[in-house]
Design a protein around this motif. Structure first.
Motif, short mmCIF file in Angstrom:
data_model
loop_
_atom_site.label_atom_id
_atom_site.label_comp_id
_atom_site.label_asym_id
_atom_site.label_seq_id
_atom_site.Cartn_x
_atom_site.Cartn_y
_atom_site.Cartn_z
N CYS A 87 -2.34 5.27 -9.35
CA CYS A 87 -2.90 3.93 -9.52
C CYS A 87 -3.41 3.85 -10.95
CB CYS A 87 -4.07 3.72 -8.57
SG CYS A 87 -3.64 3.74 -6.82
N ARG A 88 -3.12 2.76 -11.61
CA ARG A 88 -3.59 2.58 -12.99
C ARG A 88 -4.82 1.69 -13.06
NH1 ARG A 88 2.34 1.97 -14.56
NH2 ARG A 88 2.90 4.10 -15.10
N ASN A 89 -4.99 0.84 -12.04
CA ASN A 89 -6.17 -0.03 -11.97
C ASN A 89 -6.44 -0.37 -10.53
OD1 ASN A 89 -4.16 -1.94 -11.44
ND2 ASN A 89 -4.11 -2.63 -13.54
N TYR A 90 -7.57 -1.03 -10.28
CA TYR A 90 -7.98 -1.37 -8.93
C TYR A 90 -7.54 -2.78 -8.56
CZ TYR A 90 -11.15 2.58 -9.68
OH TYR A 90 -11.68 3.80 -9.97
N SER A 91 -7.20 -2.97 -7.30
CA SER A 91 -6.87 -4.29 -6.79
C SER A 91 -8.15 -5.11 -6.71
CB SER A 91 -6.25 -4.16 -5.40
OG SER A 91 -6.10 -5.41 -4.80
N SER A 92 -8.03 -6.41 -6.86
CA SER A 92 -9.21 -7.28 -6.76
C SER A 92 -9.58 -7.56 -5.31
CB SER A 92 -8.96 -8.60 -7.50
OG SER A 92 -7.83 -9.24 -6.94
N THR A 93 -8.70 -7.23 -4.37
CA THR A 93 -8.98 -7.46 -2.95
C THR A 93 -8.98 -6.13 -2.19
OG1 THR A 93 -6.65 -7.78 -2.43
CG2 THR A 93 -7.93 -9.75 -2.97
N VAL A 94 -9.74 -6.10 -1.11
CA VAL A 94 -9.78 -4.94 -0.22
C VAL A 94 -8.99 -5.32 1.03
CG1 VAL A 94 -11.29 -3.42 1.11
CG2 VAL A 94 -12.02 -4.25 -1.13
N PRO A 95 -8.05 -4.49 1.47
CA PRO A 95 -7.23 -4.85 2.63
C PRO A 95 -8.05 -4.90 3.92
CG PRO A 95 -6.77 -2.60 1.97
CD PRO A 95 -7.69 -3.17 0.94
N LYS A 96 -7.53 -5.64 4.88
CA LYS A 96 -8.17 -5.71 6.20
C LYS A 96 -7.89 -4.41 6.95
CE LYS A 96 -7.96 -10.68 6.70
NZ LYS A 96 -7.56 -11.80 7.53
N PHE A 97 -8.86 -4.01 7.74
CA PHE A 97 -8.78 -2.77 8.51
C PHE A 97 -7.51 -2.71 9.36
CE2 PHE A 97 -9.72 -0.54 12.52
CZ PHE A 97 -9.98 0.72 12.02
N THR A 98 -7.18 -3.82 10.00
CA THR A 98 -6.04 -3.85 10.94
C THR A 98 -4.69 -3.70 10.24
OG1 THR A 98 -6.06 -6.26 10.84
CG2 THR A 98 -7.26 -5.23 12.66
N ARG A 99 -4.62 -3.94 8.94
CA ARG A 99 -3.36 -3.86 8.20
C ARG A 99 -3.09 -2.47 7.64
NH1 ARG A 99 -2.43 -7.73 3.87
NH2 ARG A 99 -0.28 -7.18 4.28
N ILE A 100 -4.10 -1.60 7.64
CA ILE A 100 -3.96 -0.28 7.02
C ILE A 100 -3.22 0.67 7.95
CG2 ILE A 100 -5.22 1.72 6.13
CD1 ILE A 100 -7.48 -0.26 5.41
#
Length: 92
Positions: A30-43
């Motif tokens: 990973c080169r940078n962080y996403s601006s959103t955090v994924p939903k628990f159910t999608r992981i």
């Protein structure tokens, strides 16, 4: 005695090779962080990317159905999500 030494050397090489295999989620850094955090159910899976000679930042990598999301491990939402995932793994 030489046979034992050869067997030990071969076993050491095999063990080192297997332990050096990278996590399949972490195909690239990973080169940078996403601006959103994924939903628990999608992981589907998650892994920790360490800041080392290969990768420049420490990150939590979440594998979703069609993509992967790089998140800041110091983010409070990410910490809560990791706790929730840890509890899920403990339950089975």
């Amino acid at each position: 005695m030489k046979r034992v030494l050869v067997v030990l050397v071969c076993l050491s090489i095999i063990i080192f090779s297997v332990s050096a295999v990278p996590n399949p989620i972490l195909k690239s850094c990973c080169r940078n962080y996403s601006s959103t955090v994924p939903k628990f159910t999608r992981i589907q899976e998650h892994a920790i990317q360490e800041k080392d000679g290969r990768c420049r930042i420490k990150a939590v990598v979440f594998k979703l159905k069609k993509k992967r999301v790089c998140s800041d491990p110091d983010n409070n939402e990410v910490k809560k999500l990791l706790e929730k995932l840890s509890k899920k793994e403990q339950r089975g």
